[in-house]
Design a protein around this motif. Structure first.
Motif, PDB file in Angstrom:
ATOM      1  N   MET A 159       0.964  -1.041   0.046  1.00 37.80           N
ATOM      2  CA  MET A 159      -0.141  -0.162  -0.034  1.00 37.80           C
ATOM      3  C   MET A 159       0.922   1.330   0.150  1.00 37.80           C
ATOM      4  O   MET A 159       0.653   2.083  -0.820  1.00 37.80           O
ATOM      5  N   PHE A 160       1.878   1.407   0.907  1.00 38.41           N
ATOM      6  CA  PHE A 160       2.490   2.459   1.005  1.00 38.41           C
ATOM      7  C   PHE A 160       3.532   2.809  -0.185  1.00 38.41           C
ATOM      8  O   PHE A 160       3.476   3.855  -0.659  1.00 38.41           O
ATOM      9  N   GLU A 161       3.893   1.605  -0.757  1.00 40.49           N
ATOM     10  CA  GLU A 161       4.761   1.896  -2.196  1.00 40.49           C
ATOM     11  C   GLU A 161       3.624   2.439  -3.287  1.00 40.49           C
ATOM     12  O   GLU A 161       4.123   3.319  -4.034  1.00 40.49           O
ATOM     13  N   GLU A 162       2.458   1.786  -3.292  1.00 39.82           N
ATOM     14  CA  GLU A 162       1.860   2.169  -4.280  1.00 39.82           C
ATOM     15  C   GLU A 162       1.061   3.601  -4.298  1.00 39.82           C
ATOM     16  O   GLU A 162       1.002   4.390  -5.185  1.00 39.82           O
ATOM     17  N   GLU A 163       0.746   4.016  -3.007  1.00 38.11           N
ATOM     18  CA  GLU A 163       0.015   5.213  -2.762  1.00 38.11           C
ATOM     19  C   GLU A 163       1.053   6.479  -2.515  1.00 38.11           C
ATOM     20  O   GLU A 163       0.651   7.472  -2.898  1.00 38.11           O
ATOM     21  N   PHE A 164       2.276   6.217  -1.988  1.00 39.57           N
ATOM     22  CA  PHE A 164       3.268   7.197  -1.726  1.00 39.57           C
ATOM     23  C   PHE A 164       4.503   7.321  -2.879  1.00 39.57           C
ATOM     24  O   PHE A 164       5.232   8.084  -2.483  1.00 39.57           O
ATOM     25  N   ASN A 165       4.327   6.035  -3.530  1.00 39.44           N
ATOM     26  CA  ASN A 165       5.686   5.984  -4.378  1.00 39.44           C
ATOM     27  C   ASN A 165       7.129   6.155  -3.478  1.00 39.44           C
ATOM     28  O   ASN A 165       8.054   6.659  -4.033  1.00 39.44           O
TER      29      ASN A 165
END
Length: 70
Positions: free
Chosen positions: A14-20
């Motif tokens: 989630m963190f990688e996808e939402e906040f790049n």
């Protein structure tokens, strides 16, 4: 109740996808505890330690409106 590796992986994705960004280990741990165990935390980290990403990650996973004091 301890949070499992699967839940932590969900938080990481989630963190990688939402906040790049790749989350710090402390961010994964605290976000997963707050979301899955519904426990409050006090996070004390130095400048650049990723503190601001924690409430943003929790809010993204839980939905709704939140207030953050930094």
């Amino acid at each position: 109740m301890p949070v499992g590796e699967e839940e932590k992986e969900v938080v990481k994705i989630m963190f990688e996808e939402e906040f790049n960004r790749t989350p710090y280990g402390a961010q994964i741990e605290v976000i997963s505890q707050m979301v899955y165990s519904q426990k409050d935390h006090l996070l004390v980290r130095g400048t650049g330690g990723g503190k601001s990403g924690v409430p943003l990650g929790v809010l993204r996973m839980r939905g709704g409106v939140g207030v953050t004091v930094v």
